[in-house]
Design an enzyme around this catalytic site. Sequence first.
Site, PDB file in Angstrom:
ATOM      1  N   ASN A 209       9.158   7.387  -0.381  1.00  0.00           N
ATOM      2  CA  ASN A 209       8.986   8.681  -0.872  1.00  0.00           C
ATOM      3  C   ASN A 209      10.195   9.710  -0.521  1.00  0.00           C
ATOM      4  O   ASN A 209      11.228   9.189  -0.384  1.00  0.00           O
ATOM      5  CB  ASN A 209       7.804   9.454   0.308  1.00  0.00           C
ATOM      6  CG  ASN A 209       8.222   9.100   1.611  1.00  0.00           C
ATOM      7  OD1 ASN A 209       9.104   9.862   1.996  1.00  0.00           O
ATOM      8  ND2 ASN A 209       7.438   8.272   2.251  1.00  0.00           N
ATOM      9  N   ALA A 274       7.555  11.870  10.746  1.00  0.00           N
ATOM     10  CA  ALA A 274       7.636  10.710   9.458  1.00  0.00           C
ATOM     11  C   ALA A 274       6.676  10.864   8.297  1.00  0.00           C
ATOM     12  O   ALA A 274       5.682  11.141   8.582  1.00  0.00           O
ATOM     13  CB  ALA A 274       7.696   9.474  10.170  1.00  0.00           C
ATOM     14  N   ASP A 278       0.814   5.658   2.927  1.00  0.00           N
ATOM     15  CA  ASP A 278      -0.519   5.681   2.980  1.00  0.00           C
ATOM     16  C   ASP A 278      -1.011   4.174   2.554  1.00  0.00           C
ATOM     17  O   ASP A 278      -1.887   3.648   3.152  1.00  0.00           O
ATOM     18  CB  ASP A 278      -1.408   6.674   2.463  1.00  0.00           C
ATOM     19  CG  ASP A 278      -1.178   7.872   3.018  1.00  0.00           C
ATOM     20  OD1 ASP A 278      -1.024   7.974   4.456  1.00  0.00           O
ATOM     21  OD2 ASP A 278      -1.199   9.022   2.359  1.00  0.00           O
ATOM     22  N   LYS A 288      12.391 -11.635  -7.039  1.00  0.00           N
ATOM     23  CA  LYS A 288      12.396 -10.385  -7.890  1.00  0.00           C
ATOM     24  C   LYS A 288      11.632 -10.657  -9.059  1.00  0.00           C
ATOM     25  O   LYS A 288      11.516 -11.393  -9.640  1.00  0.00           O
ATOM     26  CB  LYS A 288      13.788 -10.248  -8.385  1.00  0.00           C
ATOM     27  CG  LYS A 288      13.949  -8.925  -9.081  1.00  0.00           C
ATOM     28  CD  LYS A 288      15.430  -8.587  -9.662  1.00  0.00           C
ATOM     29  CE  LYS A 288      15.563  -7.392 -10.519  1.00  0.00           C
ATOM     30  NZ  LYS A 288      16.933  -7.649 -11.208  1.00  0.00           N
ATOM     31  N   PRO A 304      -2.431   1.578   8.171  1.00  0.00           N
ATOM     32  CA  PRO A 304      -2.843   2.196   9.294  1.00  0.00           C
ATOM     33  C   PRO A 304      -2.682   3.598   9.304  1.00  0.00           C
ATOM     34  O   PRO A 304      -1.435   3.792   9.101  1.00  0.00           O
ATOM     35  CB  PRO A 304      -2.776   1.255  10.628  1.00  0.00           C
ATOM     36  CG  PRO A 304      -1.449   0.645  10.046  1.00  0.00           C
ATOM     37  CD  PRO A 304      -1.613   0.264   8.590  1.00  0.00           C
ATOM     38  N   ASP A 305      -3.549   4.516   9.798  1.00  0.00           N
ATOM     39  CA  ASP A 305      -2.893   5.683  10.024  1.00  0.00           C
ATOM     40  C   ASP A 305      -2.501   5.889  11.378  1.00  0.00           C
ATOM     41  O   ASP A 305      -3.295   5.920  12.552  1.00  0.00           O
ATOM     42  CB  ASP A 305      -4.046   6.918   9.619  1.00  0.00           C
ATOM     43  CG  ASP A 305      -3.431   8.588   9.737  1.00  0.00           C
ATOM     44  OD1 ASP A 305      -2.864   8.708  10.706  1.00  0.00           O
ATOM     45  OD2 ASP A 305      -3.970   9.186   8.830  1.00  0.00           O
ATOM     46  N   ILE A 306      -1.027   6.028  11.704  1.00  0.00           N
ATOM     47  CA  ILE A 306      -0.617   5.833  13.066  1.00  0.00           C
ATOM     48  C   ILE A 306      -1.045   7.276  13.878  1.00  0.00           C
ATOM     49  O   ILE A 306      -1.780   7.008  14.998  1.00  0.00           O
ATOM     50  CB  ILE A 306       0.867   5.850  12.809  1.00  0.00           C
ATOM     51  CG1 ILE A 306       1.326   4.760  12.053  1.00  0.00           C
ATOM     52  CG2 ILE A 306       1.428   5.536  14.474  1.00  0.00           C
ATOM     53  CD1 ILE A 306       2.808   4.868  11.534  1.00  0.00           C
ATOM     54  N   LYS A 336      -6.736  18.129   8.922  1.00  0.00           N
ATOM     55  CA  LYS A 336      -5.827  17.055   9.675  1.00  0.00           C
ATOM     56  C   LYS A 336      -5.886  17.048  11.157  1.00  0.00           C
ATOM     57  O   LYS A 336      -5.874  16.102  11.566  1.00  0.00           O
ATOM     58  CB  LYS A 336      -4.683  17.284   8.844  1.00  0.00           C
ATOM     59  CG  LYS A 336      -4.066  15.770   8.446  1.00  0.00           C
ATOM     60  CD  LYS A 336      -3.005  15.842   7.376  1.00  0.00           C
ATOM     61  CE  LYS A 336      -3.405  16.065   6.120  1.00  0.00           C
ATOM     62  NZ  LYS A 336      -2.330  16.028   5.143  1.00  0.00           N
ATOM     63  N   LYS A 340      -7.253  14.053  13.080  1.00  0.00           N
ATOM     64  CA  LYS A 340      -6.319  13.237  13.900  1.00  0.00           C
ATOM     65  C   LYS A 340      -6.341  13.647  15.369  1.00  0.00           C
ATOM     66  O   LYS A 340      -5.327  12.960  16.209  1.00  0.00           O
ATOM     67  CB  LYS A 340      -4.837  13.527  13.189  1.00  0.00           C
ATOM     68  CG  LYS A 340      -5.080  12.962  11.600  1.00  0.00           C
ATOM     69  CD  LYS A 340      -3.724  12.685  11.008  1.00  0.00           C
ATOM     70  CE  LYS A 340      -4.065  12.402   9.668  1.00  0.00           C
ATOM     71  NZ  LYS A 340      -2.857  11.558   8.998  1.00  0.00           N
TER      72      LYS A 340
HETATM   73  O1  C5P Z   1      -2.639  12.411   6.185  1.00  0.00           O
HETATM   74  P1  C5P Z   1      -1.203  12.792   6.195  1.00  0.00           P
HETATM   75  O2  C5P Z   1      -0.353  11.677   5.947  1.00  0.00           O
HETATM   76  O3  C5P Z   1      -0.887  14.022   5.281  1.00  0.00           O
HETATM   77  O4  C5P Z   1      -0.933  13.463   7.712  1.00  0.00           O
HETATM   78  C1  C5P Z   1       0.414  13.589   7.909  1.00  0.00           C
HETATM   79  C2  C5P Z   1       0.657  13.385   9.290  1.00  0.00           C
HETATM   80  O5  C5P Z   1       0.153  12.058   9.872  1.00  0.00           O
HETATM   81  C3  C5P Z   1       2.112  13.284   9.862  1.00  0.00           C
HETATM   82  O6  C5P Z   1       2.327  13.703  11.108  1.00  0.00           O
HETATM   83  C4  C5P Z   1       2.276  11.587   9.607  1.00  0.00           C
HETATM   84  O7  C5P Z   1       3.422  11.283  10.422  1.00  0.00           O
HETATM   85  C5  C5P Z   1       1.033  11.207  10.095  1.00  0.00           C
HETATM   86  N1  C5P Z   1       0.754   9.577   9.298  1.00  0.00           N
HETATM   87  C6  C5P Z   1       0.696   8.816  10.259  1.00  0.00           C
HETATM   88  N2  C5P Z   1       0.400   7.542   9.783  1.00  0.00           N
HETATM   89  C7  C5P Z   1      -0.028   7.342   8.288  1.00  0.00           C
HETATM   90  C8  C5P Z   1       0.003   8.622   7.457  1.00  0.00           C
HETATM   91  C9  C5P Z   1       0.489   9.816   8.094  1.00  0.00           C
HETATM   92  O8  C5P Z   1       1.039   8.699  11.413  1.00  0.00           O
HETATM   93  N3  C5P Z   1      -0.452   6.218   7.635  1.00  0.00           N
END
Ligand code: C5P
Length: 402
Positions: A209, A274, A278, A288, A304-306, A336, A340
Site C-alpha cells: 500500500n 501502520a 487486510d 516467480k 488478523p486485525d492486530i 472503528k 476495536k
Molecule cells: O480497519 P482499518 O484497517 O481501517 O483500521 C485501521 C487501524 O487498525 C489502524 O490503526 C491499523 O494499524 C489497524 N489495523 C491492524 N491490523 C489490521 C488492519 C488494521 O492493526 N489487520
Amino acid sequence: MLAGKKVLVGITGGIAAYKTAEVVSRLRKLHAEVHVAMTKSATEFITPLTLRSLSANPVYVDLFDEPKLWNVEHIALAEHVDAVIVAPATANFLAKIAIGLADDFLSTVLLATRAPIFVAPAMNQAMYLHPATQNNLTCLRERGVKIIGPGTGFQACGTDGIGRMTEALEIVETLAQFLSSRKLLKGKKALVTAGGTQEPLDPVRYLGNRSSGRMGYAIAQALQEAGAETTLISAPTDLATPSGVNRVSVHTALEMFEAVLSRFPEVDVVIKAAAVADFRPAVQAEQKIKKNGSNRVLELVPNPDILAELGRRKTSQVLVGFAAETENLLANAEDKMRRKNVNLLVANDVTKQGAGFGSLTNIVSFLFPDGRKIDFPQMSKHEVAQHLIREIANLLGVESKE
Ligand code: C5P
C-alpha cells in the site's frame, strides 16, 4: 516554566536577526539558561554584545576563539543543551546543515548535538520557494528537525509573501511547550507500528500500500523525546530510525502481529499507525509466477486485525488506532473506535490535499470513546505527534508539568 532547561540560540545572517534578541530575552524571563552562537554574517546585523547582555553568557562566533567556558567548547555545548533553536535560519544555513557542513561554530555544534533542533527560516519568498530550499527543508524535517514557520507578510526586501520569521513570542511558546513535555512519559514503555505491510505473492512480488511510514516514525521520535522507552515495529520504509528508538523490522501483517502481540503485556501504550494489509495471498508461489497470456485469479485470505486483537486483550494499556478513510470519515472512524476498543482514534481523510499517505503534513481529528472530538488544522506529522503525546499522557494519568 523553563527553570533548569538549557537552550542554545543560533543566529544566522538575516535581517530578522534583530528579532532574536527578543527570543533570548523571553527565554530568560521563563528562567531558561540561554547560550548564544552566531555566524559571522549574523554579527553584521546585531552585535554579540547585545546577545551577551540579554543571555548573561558569553556569545560564540568563532570556532578558534579562546575557550570561554569549557575546553572543547562546541562539543561541550552540544552535549550540555536540552534544545537548539536557530532563528533566523537563512537559506544558506539550511543548505549547510542539510548536507552536514561544519565550517563555523554554530554548524559544528549542530552536527555534534543529540538535542532536538528547531529552525525558524527567514528569507525572501523567492529564496524560500526555490526547490533547493524546499528540498533542504524536506530533508531536515525527515531527519526530525522541527521547522517553525515561516509566516507570510511584509518582507524587508519590500515584497509581500512567505518567508517572514515567526514572531519571537510564538517561537518561544513552541519551544516552551516542547521542553515542558519533554519527560512527560518518562518511565513509560511505548510500542508504535509504522509503514505499510508487504504480502508476498512470489519471491519477487508483493501486495502493498502507499503508506510512507512518516506518521508512525514521527510518533516514535516524539515518544522517545517525551522520555518513553520506545519500540518501533516497522514495515519496510525508506526512513531512518529516530535516534534512541528500538526498531524491529517486519514485512508482513502476520510478522507484525507476532512482534506486537509478544510485547503487548509489558507496554503502557500502543500506537498503531501502520497500514496493515487486510488480506494476503492464500498461497505464496515458490517460483516467480510466469505469464501465459491468460487471466489469473488471485485468492486472498484475511489477515488478523492486530488492533482489534489488542482491544480484546488490553488490561491497563492505552490503545491508539488510526483510521485512514476515503469516504464517510467520521462515521467510519467512530465505528472503528468502538469495534476495536481503542482509547483514542486518529481519523484522517486520505483523499484530502495535505493529508494521508506520503504527505509531509496531515489533517486529523482525535476521537475519544466519551464522545469528545478535537479537530486540528493542517500541520506537520511531527506536530500531530506532539499533540498525540499530550493526549496519551492525559490518558495515562500523567501530570503535565506546564
Ligand atoms: O480497519 P482499518 O484497517 O481501517 O483500521 C485501521 C487501524 O487498525 C489502524 O490503526 C491499523 O494499524 C489497524 N489495523 C491492524 N491490523 C489490521 C488492519 C488494521 O492493526 N489487520
